[in-house]
Design a protein around this motif. Structure first.
Motif, PDB file in Angstrom:
ATOM      1  N   VAL A 161     -10.855  -1.390 -12.882  1.00  0.00           N
ATOM      2  CA  VAL A 161     -10.356  -0.332 -11.996  1.00  0.00           C
ATOM      3  C   VAL A 161     -10.991   0.999 -12.382  1.00  0.00           C
ATOM      4  O   VAL A 161     -11.488   1.748 -11.533  1.00  0.00           O
ATOM      5  N   ARG A 162     -11.018   1.271 -13.703  1.00  0.00           N
ATOM      6  CA  ARG A 162     -11.595   2.552 -14.143  1.00  0.00           C
ATOM      7  C   ARG A 162     -13.080   2.630 -13.821  1.00  0.00           C
ATOM      8  O   ARG A 162     -13.609   3.671 -13.473  1.00  0.00           O
ATOM      9  N   ALA A 176      -7.308  -0.451  -6.693  1.00  0.00           N
ATOM     10  CA  ALA A 176      -8.123   0.616  -7.277  1.00  0.00           C
ATOM     11  C   ALA A 176      -7.329   1.902  -7.500  1.00  0.00           C
ATOM     12  O   ALA A 176      -7.692   2.726  -8.340  1.00  0.00           O
ATOM     13  N   SER A 177      -6.223   2.055  -6.770  1.00  0.00           N
ATOM     14  CA  SER A 177      -5.512   3.336  -6.849  1.00  0.00           C
ATOM     15  C   SER A 177      -4.598   3.447  -8.072  1.00  0.00           C
ATOM     16  O   SER A 177      -3.950   4.469  -8.263  1.00  0.00           O
ATOM     17  N   VAL A 178      -4.530   2.396  -8.895  1.00  0.00           N
ATOM     18  CA  VAL A 178      -3.587   2.493 -10.028  1.00  0.00           C
ATOM     19  C   VAL A 178      -4.032   3.496 -11.088  1.00  0.00           C
ATOM     20  O   VAL A 178      -3.245   3.840 -11.976  1.00  0.00           O
ATOM     21  N   THR A 179      -5.270   3.981 -10.988  1.00  0.00           N
ATOM     22  CA  THR A 179      -5.698   5.015 -11.952  1.00  0.00           C
ATOM     23  C   THR A 179      -4.783   6.233 -11.875  1.00  0.00           C
ATOM     24  O   THR A 179      -4.636   6.955 -12.840  1.00  0.00           O
ATOM     25  N   GLN A 180      -4.160   6.452 -10.702  1.00  0.00           N
ATOM     26  CA  GLN A 180      -3.294   7.629 -10.543  1.00  0.00           C
ATOM     27  C   GLN A 180      -2.120   7.636 -11.529  1.00  0.00           C
ATOM     28  O   GLN A 180      -1.524   8.680 -11.767  1.00  0.00           O
ATOM     29  N   ALA A 188       1.195  -1.640  -8.459  1.00  0.00           N
ATOM     30  CA  ALA A 188       1.261  -0.579  -9.469  1.00  0.00           C
ATOM     31  C   ALA A 188       2.049  -1.047 -10.686  1.00  0.00           C
ATOM     32  O   ALA A 188       1.683  -0.777 -11.834  1.00  0.00           O
ATOM     33  N   GLY A 233       0.796  -1.227   0.000  1.00  0.00           N
ATOM     34  CA  GLY A 233       0.000   0.000   0.000  1.00  0.00           C
ATOM     35  C   GLY A 233       0.829   1.278   0.000  1.00  0.00           C
ATOM     36  O   GLY A 233       0.315   2.345   0.320  1.00  0.00           O
ATOM     37  N   SER A 239       5.377   9.288 -11.010  1.00  0.00           N
ATOM     38  CA  SER A 239       4.293   9.629 -10.096  1.00  0.00           C
ATOM     39  C   SER A 239       4.744   9.480  -8.631  1.00  0.00           C
ATOM     40  O   SER A 239       4.450  10.323  -7.780  1.00  0.00           O
ATOM     41  N   SER A 278       2.486   5.231  -3.894  1.00  0.00           N
ATOM     42  CA  SER A 278       2.058   6.601  -4.232  1.00  0.00           C
ATOM     43  C   SER A 278       3.133   7.552  -3.734  1.00  0.00           C
ATOM     44  O   SER A 278       3.973   7.179  -2.905  1.00  0.00           O
ATOM     45  N   ASP A 327      -4.650  -2.296  -2.693  1.00  0.00           N
ATOM     46  CA  ASP A 327      -4.570  -0.949  -3.252  1.00  0.00           C
ATOM     47  C   ASP A 327      -4.856  -0.891  -4.748  1.00  0.00           C
ATOM     48  O   ASP A 327      -4.680   0.151  -5.372  1.00  0.00           O
TER      49      ASP A 327
END
Ligand SMILES: Cc1cc2nc3c(=O)[nH]c(=O)nc-3n(C[C@H](O)[C@H](O)[C@H](O)COP(=O)(O)O)c2cc1C
Length: 502
Positions: A331-332, A447-451, A310, A287, A468, A290, A445
């Motif tokens: 995810v999107r 879902a957070s790969v959209t970042q 990621a 997690g 990133s 980021s 985590d």
């Protein structure tokens, strides 16, 4: 230890963190790590797929023993690739001392993967092994060292005997490793042995000892490894239960939440003060994928972070393109789900499974599969009645497992993740009219790969992830670039790359 990266791209087996991904990460100044799991099978199967691009053959050309490379090519290389409906050639199951064919594939497979990951840049590359998968260790590590691997990382067990193995293999010396066997089965024959001279027929100069990072889930285990290992442990990756892949089980009695997932509590937390006090660099995993995660880790005294999920979904990862696409679409759409399955893995460690149609996460696909154990990496050793060593896996055919003394209740819900993980990277075995179903693991985590997706894009690369993660906090960006507000990769890497402890 050599200069330290602030981002370790976590080793992801089987073949998810392959040489392409590790090379992309190391070439950008962070630590790319290839998975060292099942590289014998991957080598044989990539050659049977026709070795598109000639990469495997190019690396085999560099292998120090021509005869070994040629034997492998003659046996497995299929020009143009095998027909899609033809099965891959079976390999023998591993035993305590071989067989020779597997030894050669292990040394060469590890050599090829590291050698390709090191092409085109001069940064170190790491390799990751699971302690639990013991039979291939010695030959595999030797192959990786022959190719100049810079870091060896190992978790999923207590790798206290690995530092001594690294020290011995530097001088091409014979090495040993204690095989774990069901209680009371230890004996003189449970010491795995490997002599590099079985493979290498020439006098070679000493190799470079890679740095060794142990992957742990607690400061207590880290401290024990420092005390009990038979050589230097250079640092630690501290991995929490939200990480992709296998997770350490919760401490104490296993309790499940309503969904059937293990519940972790306070006792499973890591005391970072105690980690710092050990005086070795450490990276936080689970997690931390980021910019905020990296900053938080550095603020806690960590050298950086290890990130898996990621990178698993980026362009360069080995996951089959259609699986990646469908997961990224989920995810999107905000529908991606990861289940921490307490039963799936024959290791009996919780294993995170992304829910993807057509894969083993679908109960119908699981039920439809006939149990076969023909890769056997996760088998346990036990002492047979005749006194010899046997191997069994709770995901093998139930009657076979029980006939070997296994408990029938241990077979419930078990999945052949050996075959499934190989299928995830497009190399699944063909059986009659079907192909082995895949299984995809990812961290909580997901879902957070959209970042990482550039604006308007539906995919992203390893470079996007690194940029990133290294992006300075908004205030910093404004101070440095008052007019643009967008950090460039060059600017954002300053101060972080190789900025760790030493
Ligand atoms: C697809 C996938 C496969 C993984 N396989 C392994 C593995 O074979 N060995 C290992 O030590 N860790 C494995 N991991 C864990 C990663 O190396 C890393 O520590 C973890 O993913 C970090 O947490 P994150 O997923 O939240 O970034 C895997 C993770 C993923 C997502």
């Amino acid at each position: 230890m050599r200069a330290l990266p602030s981002i370790i791209q976590g080793g992801m087996g089987v073949g998810v963190s392959d040489w392409r991904l590790a090379r992309a990460v190391s070439a950008r100044g962070q630590l790319g790590v290839v998975s060292g799991t099942a590289l014998d099978v991957l080598l044989a199967r990539r050659l049977q797929m026709g070795d598109p691009g000639g990469h495997v053959r190019r690396a085999l050309d560099r292998f120090p023993v021509r005869a070994v490379a040629e034997r492998i090519l003659n046996r497995f290389y299929v020009p143009g690739g095998k027909a899609a409906d033809r099965p891959f050639a079976p390999l023998p199951l591993a035993d305590v001392d071989g067989p020779r064919e597997l030894l050669e594939l292990r040394v060469a497979g590890n050599f090829v993967e590291v050698s390709l990951a090191r092409e085109g840049h001069d940064r170190p590359v790491g390799i990751n092994y699971l302690e639990k998968v013991q039979l291939p260790h010695l030959a595999s590590i030797y192959g990786a060292m022959l190719a100049g691997v810079g870091f060896v990382l190992m978790g999923a067990g207590i790798p206290s005997r690995i530092p001594g193995v690294l020290d011995g293999l530097v001088y091409h010396a014979p090495v040993t490793y204690p095989l774990s066997i069901a209680r009371g089965g230890e004996g003189a024959d449970t010491l795995l042995a490997f002599d590099p001279r079985e493979i290498i027929d020439a006098d070679l100069p000493p190799l470079t000892r890679p740095s060794f990072l142990a992957i742990v889930s607690s400061h207590v285990l880290a401290a024990a490894l420092l005390k009990r290992s038979n050589g230097v442990v250079d640092g630690f990756v501290v991995e929490g239960p939200t990480a992709g892949g296998h997770n350490a089980p919760p401490r104490g009695k296993l309790q499940l939440n309503e969904a059937g997932e293990p519940i972790y509590g306070e006792r499973d937390g890591v005391d970072l003060e105690a980690m710092r006090a050990l005086g070795r660099p450490f990276w936080l995993a689970g997690g931390y994928g980021s910019a905020a995660g990296l900053r938080q880790a550095l603020a806690c005294g960590a050298a950086g972070v290890q990130v898996g999920t990621a990178f698993a979904l980026c362009e360069e990862s080995g996951v089959r393109a259609d699986y990646k696409e469908s997961l990224l679409a989920q995810v999107r759409a905000g529908t991606a789900r990861v289940f921490t399955d307490p039963l799936a893995s024959p290791t009996s460690f919780p294993f995170k499974v992304a829910q993807v149609d057509g894969t083993l996460s679908d109960p119908a696909v699981y039920e439809a599969r006939t149990r076969v154990c023909d890769l056997g990496y996760l088998r346990d050793a036990y002492r047979k009645e005749d006194g010899t060593i046997g191997f069994r896996c709770s995901a093998e055919p139930v009657t076979v497992y029980v006939s070997k003394g296994g408990r029938i209740e241990d077979t419930v819900g078990r999945k052949c993740i050996c075959n499934a993980l190989v299928a995830t990277v497009g190399l699944g075995q063909v059986r009659g009219h079907t192909t082995e179903p895949a299984i995809i693991t990812a961290g909580d985590d997901l879902a957070s790969v959209t970042q990482f997706m550039p604006e308007g894009a539906t995919r992203y690369t390893a470079a996007d992830v690194i940029a990133s993660l290294l992006a300075p906090a908004t205030e910093e960006v404004q101070a440095r670039h008052p007019s643009s507000g967008h950090p460039s990769l060059k600017d954002s890497t300053e101060g972080h790359v190789f900025a760790g402890l030493s």
